[in-house]
Design a protein around this motif. Structure first.
Motif, PDB file in Angstrom:
ATOM      1  N   GLY A  23       0.772  -1.229   0.000  1.00  0.00           N
ATOM      2  CA  GLY A  23       0.000   0.000   0.000  1.00  0.00           C
ATOM      3  C   GLY A  23       0.801   1.276   0.000  1.00  0.00           C
ATOM      4  O   GLY A  23       0.240   2.372   0.128  1.00  0.00           O
ATOM      5  N   CYS A  24       2.125   1.180  -0.170  1.00  0.00           N
ATOM      6  CA  CYS A  24       2.955   2.384  -0.083  1.00  0.00           C
ATOM      7  C   CYS A  24       3.055   3.139  -1.411  1.00  0.00           C
ATOM      8  O   CYS A  24       3.677   4.199  -1.471  1.00  0.00           O
ATOM      9  CB  CYS A  24       4.359   2.040   0.417  1.00  0.00           C
ATOM     10  N   GLY A  25       2.475   2.605  -2.477  1.00  0.00           N
ATOM     11  CA  GLY A  25       2.480   3.320  -3.751  1.00  0.00           C
ATOM     12  C   GLY A  25       3.446   2.769  -4.779  1.00  0.00           C
ATOM     13  O   GLY A  25       3.660   3.395  -5.820  1.00  0.00           O
ATOM     14  N   LYS A  26       4.014   1.587  -4.529  1.00  0.00           N
ATOM     15  CA  LYS A  26       4.981   1.018  -5.475  1.00  0.00           C
ATOM     16  C   LYS A  26       4.346   0.779  -6.843  1.00  0.00           C
ATOM     17  O   LYS A  26       4.893   1.164  -7.875  1.00  0.00           O
ATOM     18  CB  LYS A  26       5.553  -0.294  -4.928  1.00  0.00           C
ATOM     19  N   THR A  27       3.200   0.100  -6.841  1.00  0.00           N
ATOM     20  CA  THR A  27       2.538  -0.191  -8.109  1.00  0.00           C
ATOM     21  C   THR A  27       2.031   1.081  -8.767  1.00  0.00           C
ATOM     22  O   THR A  27       2.071   1.213  -9.998  1.00  0.00           O
ATOM     23  CB  THR A  27       1.377  -1.183  -7.882  1.00  0.00           C
ATOM     24  N   THR A  28       1.557   2.027  -7.974  1.00  0.00           N
ATOM     25  CA  THR A  28       1.132   3.323  -8.533  1.00  0.00           C
ATOM     26  C   THR A  28       2.277   3.991  -9.270  1.00  0.00           C
ATOM     27  O   THR A  28       2.108   4.496 -10.384  1.00  0.00           O
ATOM     28  CB  THR A  28       0.625   4.244  -7.405  1.00  0.00           C
ATOM     29  N   LEU A  29       3.464   3.972  -8.665  1.00  0.00           N
ATOM     30  CA  LEU A  29       4.630   4.569  -9.307  1.00  0.00           C
ATOM     31  C   LEU A  29       4.949   3.853 -10.613  1.00  0.00           C
ATOM     32  O   LEU A  29       5.229   4.496 -11.635  1.00  0.00           O
ATOM     33  CB  LEU A  29       5.819   4.526  -8.346  1.00  0.00           C
ATOM     34  N   LEU A  30       4.882   2.538 -10.593  1.00  0.00           N
ATOM     35  CA  LEU A  30       5.159   1.768 -11.800  1.00  0.00           C
ATOM     36  C   LEU A  30       4.151   2.104 -12.900  1.00  0.00           C
ATOM     37  O   LEU A  30       4.520   2.237 -14.076  1.00  0.00           O
ATOM     38  CB  LEU A  30       5.111   0.272 -11.481  1.00  0.00           C
ATOM     39  N   ASN A  31       2.885   2.249 -12.531  1.00  0.00           N
ATOM     40  CA  ASN A  31       1.864   2.608 -13.511  1.00  0.00           C
ATOM     41  C   ASN A  31       2.116   3.975 -14.125  1.00  0.00           C
ATOM     42  O   ASN A  31       1.844   4.192 -15.317  1.00  0.00           O
ATOM     43  CB  ASN A  31       0.481   2.583 -12.854  1.00  0.00           C
ATOM     44  N   LEU A  32       2.635   4.901 -13.343  1.00  0.00           N
ATOM     45  CA  LEU A  32       2.965   6.225 -13.879  1.00  0.00           C
ATOM     46  C   LEU A  32       4.085   6.122 -14.910  1.00  0.00           C
ATOM     47  O   LEU A  32       4.014   6.726 -15.984  1.00  0.00           O
ATOM     48  CB  LEU A  32       3.373   7.169 -12.747  1.00  0.00           C
TER      49      LEU A  32
END
Length: 265
Positions: A57-66
């Protein structure tokens, strides 16, 4: 062990496959807005293997999606100096009606490569991931580890062979081995390192497994709990067995501190 990295601002942009500067990402608006990333500064150099580590939930996948272009930052700057990034997910996500070879060939077909060249490159990639002789099989005929090898070959086809070669290749990997058993995961980690060394592709690898990050990466980047931001980095390439164990212990301790500080905030 502490971060001893060169200041990113001192290096020219051309030395980056991707560079994020002050990147924020918030989902929703108003009182219901959820901040996922808060001021992330991160770079991956051409040919570099970077592991992005953090709690769930720390945003790793969000960063990858960006980076993949699947979403846009709410603020900040994201600069790509690579070919179009290729993405490999936790699930192989193969087309079940296509053979292994046809799955690997798909991005080459979409890029408009001639049929003969597609077939040659597909054969080379299957050989690279040690899947000689299985190109005619469909995904349901393959083990989980073999399906992930096909997914890796497909991602490499997209990263390496759908560009004019003027910009470095970039492979984004979102916990690709986490659903596999321990023995298969260990084997594929070694195979990934072999493939990376032979291709020179830049890799941004997301994981929550410290041991995996230290084993695979040249550099480990730790994100804080949500909203994610870079809190520390370690150079971990070319470590001996003892040094690898020490690095794993140090980073594990730092990760626990980050999670604990978030829990008591």
């Amino acid at each position: 062990m502490t971060a001893t990295l060169e200041n990113a601002a001192t290096r020219p942009a051309t030395e980056y496959a991707v560079r994020l500067s002050g990147v924020h990402k918030t989902f929703g608006q108003g009182a219901g807005a959820v901040p996922a990333l808060a001021g992330v500064d991160l770079d991956v150099a051409p040919g570099e293997f970077v592991c992005l580590l953090g709690a769930s939930g720390c945003g790793k996948t969000t960063l990858l999606n960006l980076v993949a272009g699947l979403d846009r930052p709410s603020a900040g700057e994201l600069e790509l100096n690579s070919s179009r990034p290729a993405v490999m997910f936790q699930e192989a996500a193969l087309m079940p009606w296509l053979t292994a070879a046809a799955n690997v060939e798909l991005p080459l077909r979409l890029a408009g490569l001639p049929r003969g060249e597609r077939r040659n490159r597909t054969g080379e990639l299957l050989e690279l991931v040690r899947l000689n002789g299985v190109g005619g099989k469909r995904p349901h005929e393959l083990s989980g580890g073999m399906r992930q090898r096909v997914a890796l070959a497909r991602a490499l086809a997209s990263a390496l062979h759908t560009t004019d070669g003027s910009r470095p290749a970039l492979l984004l990997m979102d916990e690709p081995f986490s659903a596999l058993d321990a023995i298969t995961r260990d084997v594929l980690q070694g195979e990934l390192l072999r493939v990376w060394r032979s291709t020179g592709t830049a890799v941004l690898f997301v994981t929550h497994d410290v041991r995996e990050a230290v084993r695979l990466g040249q550099r480990v980047v730790l994100l804080s709990s949500r909203p994610g931001r870079v809190v520390q980095e370690w150079q971990v390439g070319d470590l001996s067995g003892v040094e690898e164990a020490e690095a794993t212990a140090v980073i594990n301790q730092r990760l626990r501190e980050v999670i604990s500080s978030h829990a008591t905030a």
